[in-house]
Design a protein around this motif. Structure first.
Motif, PDB file in Angstrom:
ATOM      1  N   PHE A  33      38.303  36.000  29.216  1.00 27.59           N
ATOM      2  CA  PHE A  33      39.140  36.276  29.893  1.00 27.59           C
ATOM      3  C   PHE A  33      39.102  37.147  30.508  1.00 27.59           C
ATOM      4  CE2 PHE A  33      43.550  38.190  30.142  1.00 27.59           C
ATOM      5  CZ  PHE A  33      44.101  36.882  29.967  1.00 27.59           C
ATOM      6  N   ARG A  34      38.099  38.075  30.698  1.00 30.84           N
ATOM      7  CA  ARG A  34      38.123  38.734  31.852  1.00 30.84           C
ATOM      8  C   ARG A  34      36.764  37.973  32.855  1.00 30.84           C
ATOM      9  NH1 ARG A  34      36.783  45.425  33.059  1.00 30.84           N
ATOM     10  NH2 ARG A  34      36.215  45.464  35.200  1.00 30.84           N
ATOM     11  N   GLY A  35      36.308  37.279  32.494  1.00 28.44           N
ATOM     12  CA  GLY A  35      35.126  36.155  33.208  1.00 28.44           C
ATOM     13  C   GLY A  35      36.157  35.237  33.962  1.00 28.44           C
ATOM     14  N   SER A  36      37.543  35.277  32.823  1.00 26.93           N
ATOM     15  CA  SER A  36      37.859  34.039  33.737  1.00 26.93           C
ATOM     16  C   SER A  36      39.216  33.853  34.600  1.00 26.93           C
ATOM     17  CB  SER A  36      38.446  32.470  32.740  1.00 26.93           C
ATOM     18  OG  SER A  36      37.611  32.770  31.676  1.00 26.93           O
ATOM     19  N   LEU A  37      39.368  35.675  34.736  1.00 20.15           N
ATOM     20  CA  LEU A  37      39.713  35.775  35.358  1.00 20.15           C
ATOM     21  C   LEU A  37      39.589  35.772  36.965  1.00 20.15           C
ATOM     22  CD1 LEU A  37      42.350  38.447  33.973  1.00 20.15           C
ATOM     23  CD2 LEU A  37      42.893  36.346  35.023  1.00 20.15           C
ATOM     24  N   LEU A  38      38.657  36.385  36.265  1.00 17.36           N
ATOM     25  CA  LEU A  38      36.951  36.651  37.769  1.00 17.36           C
ATOM     26  C   LEU A  38      36.744  35.571  38.739  1.00 17.36           C
ATOM     27  CD1 LEU A  38      34.444  39.270  36.438  1.00 17.36           C
ATOM     28  CD2 LEU A  38      35.431  39.356  39.014  1.00 17.36           C
ATOM     29  N   THR A  39      36.948  34.250  38.380  1.00 22.61           N
ATOM     30  CA  THR A  39      36.520  32.688  38.108  1.00 22.61           C
ATOM     31  C   THR A  39      37.382  32.368  39.558  1.00 22.61           C
ATOM     32  OG1 THR A  39      35.132  32.002  36.539  1.00 22.61           O
ATOM     33  CG2 THR A  39      36.155  29.875  38.096  1.00 22.61           C
ATOM     34  N   ALA A  98      51.980  28.892  31.265  1.00 24.96           N
ATOM     35  CA  ALA A  98      51.215  28.573  31.831  1.00 24.96           C
ATOM     36  C   ALA A  98      50.203  29.524  32.613  1.00 24.96           C
ATOM     37  CB  ALA A  98      52.040  28.048  32.672  1.00 24.96           C
ATOM     38  N   LEU A  99      50.371  30.502  32.602  1.00 28.16           N
ATOM     39  CA  LEU A  99      49.172  30.645  33.613  1.00 28.16           C
ATOM     40  C   LEU A  99      48.405  31.470  32.451  1.00 28.16           C
ATOM     41  CD1 LEU A  99      48.013  33.493  35.644  1.00 28.16           C
ATOM     42  CD2 LEU A  99      49.310  35.215  34.922  1.00 28.16           C
ATOM     43  N   THR A 107      36.602  28.290  33.273  1.00 30.19           N
ATOM     44  CA  THR A 107      35.142  28.704  32.831  1.00 30.19           C
ATOM     45  C   THR A 107      35.073  29.950  33.516  1.00 30.19           C
ATOM     46  OG1 THR A 107      34.363  26.796  33.147  1.00 30.19           O
ATOM     47  CG2 THR A 107      32.480  28.611  33.125  1.00 30.19           C
ATOM     48  N   PRO A 108      34.065  31.188  32.618  1.00 33.43           N
ATOM     49  CA  PRO A 108      34.670  32.512  33.041  1.00 33.43           C
ATOM     50  C   PRO A 108      33.462  32.465  34.204  1.00 33.43           C
ATOM     51  CG  PRO A 108      33.165  32.112  30.779  1.00 33.43           C
ATOM     52  CD  PRO A 108      33.985  31.249  31.077  1.00 33.43           C
ATOM     53  N   SER A 109      33.436  33.660  34.552  1.00 35.72           N
ATOM     54  CA  SER A 109      32.360  34.480  35.875  1.00 35.72           C
ATOM     55  C   SER A 109      31.235  34.585  35.236  1.00 35.72           C
ATOM     56  CB  SER A 109      32.672  34.155  37.067  1.00 35.72           C
ATOM     57  OG  SER A 109      33.000  34.030  38.171  1.00 35.72           O
ATOM     58  N   CYS A 128      30.348  38.226  30.846  1.00 40.31           N
ATOM     59  CA  CYS A 128      29.257  36.854  30.519  1.00 40.31           C
ATOM     60  C   CYS A 128      28.727  36.527  31.536  1.00 40.31           C
ATOM     61  CB  CYS A 128      30.239  36.072  30.779  1.00 40.31           C
ATOM     62  SG  CYS A 128      32.041  36.135  29.551  1.00 40.31           S
ATOM     63  N   LYS A 129      27.396  35.722  30.844  1.00 36.98           N
ATOM     64  CA  LYS A 129      26.305  35.198  31.536  1.00 36.98           C
ATOM     65  C   LYS A 129      26.475  33.857  31.429  1.00 36.98           C
ATOM     66  CE  LYS A 129      22.006  36.129  33.631  1.00 36.98           C
ATOM     67  NZ  LYS A 129      22.446  35.742  35.271  1.00 36.98           N
ATOM     68  N   ASN A 130      25.939  32.390  32.442  1.00 38.69           N
ATOM     69  CA  ASN A 130      26.111  31.164  32.656  1.00 38.69           C
ATOM     70  C   ASN A 130      27.215  30.968  31.054  1.00 38.69           C
ATOM     71  OD1 ASN A 130      23.983  31.630  34.469  1.00 38.69           O
ATOM     72  ND2 ASN A 130      22.374  31.905  32.384  1.00 38.69           N
ATOM     73  N   GLY A 131      27.545  31.321  31.394  1.00 38.99           N
ATOM     74  CA  GLY A 131      29.228  30.827  30.458  1.00 38.99           C
ATOM     75  C   GLY A 131      29.633  31.115  29.052  1.00 38.99           C
ATOM     76  N   GLU A 132      28.382  31.818  28.693  1.00 32.24           N
ATOM     77  CA  GLU A 132      28.536  32.610  27.281  1.00 32.24           C
ATOM     78  C   GLU A 132      28.440  34.190  26.960  1.00 32.24           C
ATOM     79  OE1 GLU A 132      27.442  31.080  24.426  1.00 32.24           O
ATOM     80  OE2 GLU A 132      27.065  29.500  25.241  1.00 32.24           O
ATOM     81  N   CYS A 133      29.562  34.612  26.458  1.00 30.61           N
ATOM     82  CA  CYS A 133      30.034  36.291  26.960  1.00 30.61           C
ATOM     83  C   CYS A 133      29.518  36.741  25.465  1.00 30.61           C
ATOM     84  CB  CYS A 133      31.850  35.242  26.940  1.00 30.61           C
ATOM     85  SG  CYS A 133      32.261  34.826  27.841  1.00 30.61           S
ATOM     86  N   PHE A 134      29.648  38.016  26.003  1.00 25.27           N
ATOM     87  CA  PHE A 134      28.930  38.740  25.130  1.00 25.27           C
ATOM     88  C   PHE A 134      30.288  39.987  24.926  1.00 25.27           C
ATOM     89  CE2 PHE A 134      26.716  39.472  28.625  1.00 25.27           C
ATOM     90  CZ  PHE A 134      27.375  41.009  29.302  1.00 25.27           C
TER      91      PHE A 134
END
Length: 143
Positions: A33-39, A98-99, A107-109, A128-134
């Motif tokens: 979620f946070r990585g997608s917000l960054l994107t 919708a948001l 895709t997360p950053s 997240c790293k290369n689309g894989e989140c941890f």
């Protein structure tokens, strides 16, 4: 068709309260979620290492001639979308959903953050790293 943009005026954050639960509590989903917000929106308007107040964004959602302002944040109950319900604008719930869908489909950053649950003495490393989140939670040693 909705459009989304980040707002950078911090003084616009007054009056927001939880409006839409994302259904995400912790774990890899909160990292995504946070990585997608960054994107979508770049760095948050605010961030801290307090897990109960980790970050927030102010997002303007537009559709035709309507505009809504939402706060997207990670708080005590995880990621959520806030809204100033005093504004009581028609279709605010539809716009917030919708948001949320836009965030979920993005895709997360790459990022790596460390936050702390002070009440529980927990240290959380997530990202997240290369689309894989941890997401890794560990108890801090007592002093």
């Amino acid at each position: 068709m909705y459009t989304y943009k980040a707002i950078t005026e911090e003084d616009q954050t007054l009056g927001f309260s939880k409006f839409l639960d994302t259904g995400i509590f912790e774990g890899k989903e909160s990292a995504k979620f946070r990585g997608s917000l960054l994107t979508l929106f770049g760095e948050p308007l605010y961030k801290s290492d307090n897990a109960e107040d980790a970050y927030h964004y102010l997002i303007e959602v537009s559709h035709n001639t309507s505009k809504w302002h939402f706060m997207v944040y990670e708080g005590p109950s995880g990621p959520a979308i806030g809204y100033d319900s005093n504004k009581n604008q028609p279709n605010a719930m539809e716009a917030s959903k919708a948001l949320l869908e836009e965030i979920r489909e993005t895709t997360p950053s790459d990022f790596n953050e460390i936050i702390y649950y002070e009440d529980f003495g927990s240290k959380i490393t997530y990202g997240c790293k290369n689309g894989e989140c941890f997401y890794k939670e560990e108890n801090e040693e007592s002093h």
